[in-house]
Write a protein that holds these residues in place. Structure first.
Motif, mmCIF file in Angstrom:
data_model
loop_
_atom_site.group_PDB
_atom_site.id
_atom_site.type_symbol
_atom_site.label_atom_id
_atom_site.label_comp_id
_atom_site.label_asym_id
_atom_site.label_seq_id
_atom_site.Cartn_x
_atom_site.Cartn_y
_atom_site.Cartn_z
ATOM 1 N N MET A 152 3.459 11.587 -13.110
ATOM 2 C CA MET A 152 4.376 10.642 -12.483
ATOM 3 C C MET A 152 4.298 10.829 -10.971
ATOM 4 N N LYS A 153 5.234 10.242 -10.228
ATOM 5 C CA LYS A 153 5.144 10.253 -8.762
ATOM 6 C C LYS A 153 4.843 11.655 -8.226
ATOM 7 N N GLN A 154 3.853 11.757 -7.345
ATOM 8 C CA GLN A 154 3.447 13.044 -6.789
ATOM 9 C C GLN A 154 3.710 13.075 -5.286
ATOM 10 N N SER A 155 3.924 14.283 -4.761
ATOM 11 C CA SER A 155 4.129 14.412 -3.313
ATOM 12 C C SER A 155 2.778 14.423 -2.617
ATOM 13 N N ALA A 156 2.779 14.057 -1.350
ATOM 14 C CA ALA A 156 1.544 14.041 -0.565
ATOM 15 C C ALA A 156 0.924 15.436 -0.514
ATOM 16 N N ALA A 157 1.781 16.488 -0.520
ATOM 17 C CA ALA A 157 1.283 17.876 -0.430
ATOM 18 C C ALA A 157 0.471 18.251 -1.665
ATOM 19 N N ALA A 158 0.847 17.701 -2.829
ATOM 20 C CA ALA A 158 0.205 18.113 -4.087
ATOM 21 C C ALA A 158 -0.920 17.178 -4.515
ATOM 22 N N ILE A 159 -0.976 15.974 -3.924
ATOM 23 C CA ILE A 159 -1.820 14.923 -4.507
ATOM 24 C C ILE A 159 -3.305 15.282 -4.553
ATOM 25 N N ASP A 160 -3.802 16.042 -3.562
ATOM 26 C CA ASP A 160 -5.241 16.329 -3.561
ATOM 27 C C ASP A 160 -5.637 17.268 -4.696
ATOM 28 N N VAL A 161 -4.782 18.266 -4.966
ATOM 29 C CA VAL A 161 -5.047 19.153 -6.113
ATOM 30 C C VAL A 161 -4.991 18.345 -7.407
ATOM 31 N N VAL A 162 -4.008 17.445 -7.488
ATOM 32 C CA VAL A 162 -3.851 16.606 -8.687
ATOM 33 C C VAL A 162 -5.081 15.714 -8.868
ATOM 34 N N LYS A 163 -5.532 15.118 -7.753
ATOM 35 C CA LYS A 163 -6.702 14.227 -7.816
ATOM 36 C C LYS A 163 -7.925 14.966 -8.350
ATOM 37 N N GLN A 164 -8.123 16.158 -7.815
ATOM 38 C CA GLN A 164 -9.281 16.967 -8.218
ATOM 39 C C GLN A 164 -9.165 17.410 -9.678
ATOM 40 N N THR A 165 -7.977 17.869 -10.057
ATOM 41 C CA THR A 165 -7.754 18.387 -11.411
ATOM 42 C C THR A 165 -7.997 17.317 -12.472
ATOM 43 N N PHE A 166 -7.497 16.110 -12.192
ATOM 44 C CA PHE A 166 -7.521 15.065 -13.221
ATOM 45 C C PHE A 166 -8.598 14.003 -12.977
ATOM 46 N N ASN A 167 -9.498 14.281 -12.010
ATOM 47 C CA ASN A 167 -10.554 13.312 -11.697
ATOM 48 C C ASN A 167 -10.009 11.918 -11.435
ATOM 49 N N LEU A 168 -9.031 11.815 -10.573
ATOM 50 C CA LEU A 168 -8.420 10.518 -10.299
ATOM 51 C C LEU A 168 -9.311 9.696 -9.370
ATOM 52 N N THR A 169 -9.248 8.385 -9.561
ATOM 53 C CA THR A 169 -9.876 7.494 -8.581
ATOM 54 C C THR A 169 -8.928 7.383 -7.384
ATOM 55 N N ASP A 170 -9.428 6.818 -6.274
ATOM 56 C CA ASP A 170 -8.547 6.619 -5.112
ATOM 57 C C ASP A 170 -7.369 5.716 -5.468
ATOM 58 N N ALA A 171 -7.646 4.700 -6.263
ATOM 59 C CA ALA A 171 -6.578 3.752 -6.646
ATOM 60 C C ALA A 171 -5.475 4.484 -7.421
ATOM 61 N N GLU A 172 -5.897 5.382 -8.336
ATOM 62 C CA GLU A 172 -4.908 6.140 -9.128
ATOM 63 C C GLU A 172 -4.120 7.087 -8.229
ATOM 64 N N LYS A 173 -4.812 7.685 -7.273
ATOM 65 C CA LYS A 173 -4.153 8.597 -6.328
ATOM 66 C C LYS A 173 -3.034 7.856 -5.581
ATOM 67 N N TYR A 174 -3.341 6.661 -5.055
ATOM 68 C CA TYR A 174 -2.331 5.929 -4.283
ATOM 69 C C TYR A 174 -1.215 5.406 -5.190
ATOM 70 N N TYR A 175 -1.588 5.087 -6.426
ATOM 71 C CA TYR A 175 -0.579 4.643 -7.401
ATOM 72 C C TYR A 175 0.467 5.745 -7.605
ATOM 73 N N LEU A 176 -0.005 7.001 -7.731
ATOM 74 C CA LEU A 176 0.921 8.117 -7.972
ATOM 75 C C LEU A 176 1.744 8.457 -6.730
ATOM 76 N N LEU A 177 1.182 8.233 -5.560
ATOM 77 C CA LEU A 177 1.947 8.489 -4.324
ATOM 78 C C LEU A 177 3.087 7.485 -4.171
ATOM 79 N N GLU A 178 2.849 6.255 -4.643
ATOM 80 C CA GLU A 178 3.831 5.169 -4.449
ATOM 81 C C GLU A 178 4.677 4.892 -5.693
ATOM 82 N N ALA A 179 4.379 5.587 -6.802
ATOM 83 C CA ALA A 179 4.991 5.216 -8.098
ATOM 84 C C ALA A 179 6.520 5.234 -8.045
ATOM 85 N N ARG A 180 7.119 4.206 -8.653
ATOM 86 C CA ARG A 180 8.583 4.198 -8.780
ATOM 87 C C ARG A 180 8.964 5.123 -9.942
ATOM 88 N N VAL A 181 10.235 5.508 -9.977
ATOM 89 C CA VAL A 181 10.700 6.389 -11.055
ATOM 90 C C VAL A 181 10.461 5.701 -12.401
#
Length: 329
Positions: free
Chosen positions: A268-297
């Motif tokens: 679910m919504k991720q903080s900017a501080a954690a997003i790069d580790v999350v992206k790497q861990t889960f093989n996220l695309t850039d679109a998915e990365k930005y989706y999680l940064l902006e995700a509503r509750v």
């Protein structure tokens, strides 16, 4: 599960699992599941220094027909040693072997040995181990460190026979009142108790560990949770770990293994501080990365195998009343 709205999502999963007859066991560090337990007639068990609820870490699993008592005894001893290492801190190789010998003697005074049928024997408690240690050469330092837990300030928490039951369909273990330094020990103690019971009596269960990173910070805790994750399915147990802090969780090899081996993951919504580790861990695309940064509750990504799907968590009005933690509601 990780991110904003994670506990809400898990509470919904719990409610719906209960409807299908699955037993749910929760380790709850922040008293988030208390109202849910009360509403569905579940048990809320408080584990703290002054609580009347006790778990005895010396309880043994009952061997199943296809399991050798000696193997069960040995693996239980390993789990118990893990708990004691969390309590005692760093130990020398000599101290570790003394502790191993002391544990075997502690069970032996209750006529519990690896070769015997120990199904009906009452297990020892921590002060029995204390007595054995005080009589062993080379065990002085361990005995001194353990005293606080067997006789001192913390004895109410670890030095009593078990007096709680896991019979209810929803059992929540609350550790919010536990001193911060003791939380990992409490989590390990509860996990050890649940794991013992799960192997005694097979049925469909889910174990929810909220804020799992508390335990993952310690090598012994991470190892124990990983072992449960690896073996849970054999005992009809599903494991759900929830963490706000993915970088902390991924900092250990066991944390990585738990995440990568879980069959379903929800972000679910991720903080900017954690997003790069999350992206790497889960093989996220850039679109998915930005989706999680902006995700509503309530919005997130669901991963099953190679499939990544955007999801929204929707509860009915009645479900929402039970599981919301919004103070305004």
């Amino acid at each position: 599960k990780s991110g904003g709205g994670k506990s809400y999502t898990v509470k919904l999963e719990i409610l719906r699992s209960l409807m299908f007859g699955t037993q749910v066991l929760v380790i709850d560090p922040e008293d988030e599941y208390k109202y849910l337990a009360e509403t569905v007639g579940g048990s809320n068990i408080k584990i703290s220094i002054n609580s009347p609820h006790h778990l005895n870490p010396f309880d043994l699993p009952i061997p199943k027909p296809d399991e050798a008592p000696a193997d069960i005894f040995k693996s239980h001893l390993l789990n118990l040693t893990g708990l004691l290492k969390l309590i005692l801190g760093s130990m020398t190789a000599e101290e570790e072997s003394i502790l191993d010998e002391a544990l075997i003697q502690t069970y032996a005074i209750k006529d519990i040995t690896p070769e015997a049928d120990f199904t009906n024997n009452a297990p020892p408690i921590l002060s029995d181990l204390q007595n054995i240690l005080e009589g062993l050469t080379g065990a002085e330092s361990i005995a001194v460190r353990l005293k606080k837990y067997s006789q001192g300030t913390f004895s109410g928490f670890l030095n009593n026979p078990t007096n709680v039951s896991l019979e209810n369909r929803l059992v929540v273990f609350s550790i919010r009142d536990m001193e911060e330094e003791l939380r990992p020990i409490a989590m390990y103690l509860i996990l050890n108790h649940i794991w013992t019971q799960v192997r005694r009596d097979l049925k469909k269960r889910i174990l929810v560990v909220d804020e799992a990173w508390w335990l993952m910070k310690y090598a012994m805790g991470a190892e124990f949770l990983f072992n449960i994750a690896k073996r849970a399915r054999k005992y009809y147990l599903g494991l759900t770990t929830i963490s706000q802090d993915i970088p902390d969780f991924m900092a250990t090899p066991q944390g990585k293994a738990i995440v990568t081996n879980s069959s379903i993951q929800i972000l679910m919504k991720q903080s900017a501080a954690a997003i790069d580790v999350v992206k790497q861990t889960f093989n996220l695309t850039d679109a998915e990365k930005y989706y999680l940064l902006e995700a509503r509750v309530g919005f997130g990504l669901l991963f099953i195998g190679q499939n990544h799907v955007g999801v929204r968590i929707v509860a009915s009005y009645a479900e929402d009343q039970i599981i919301t933690s919004d103070p305004a509601q």
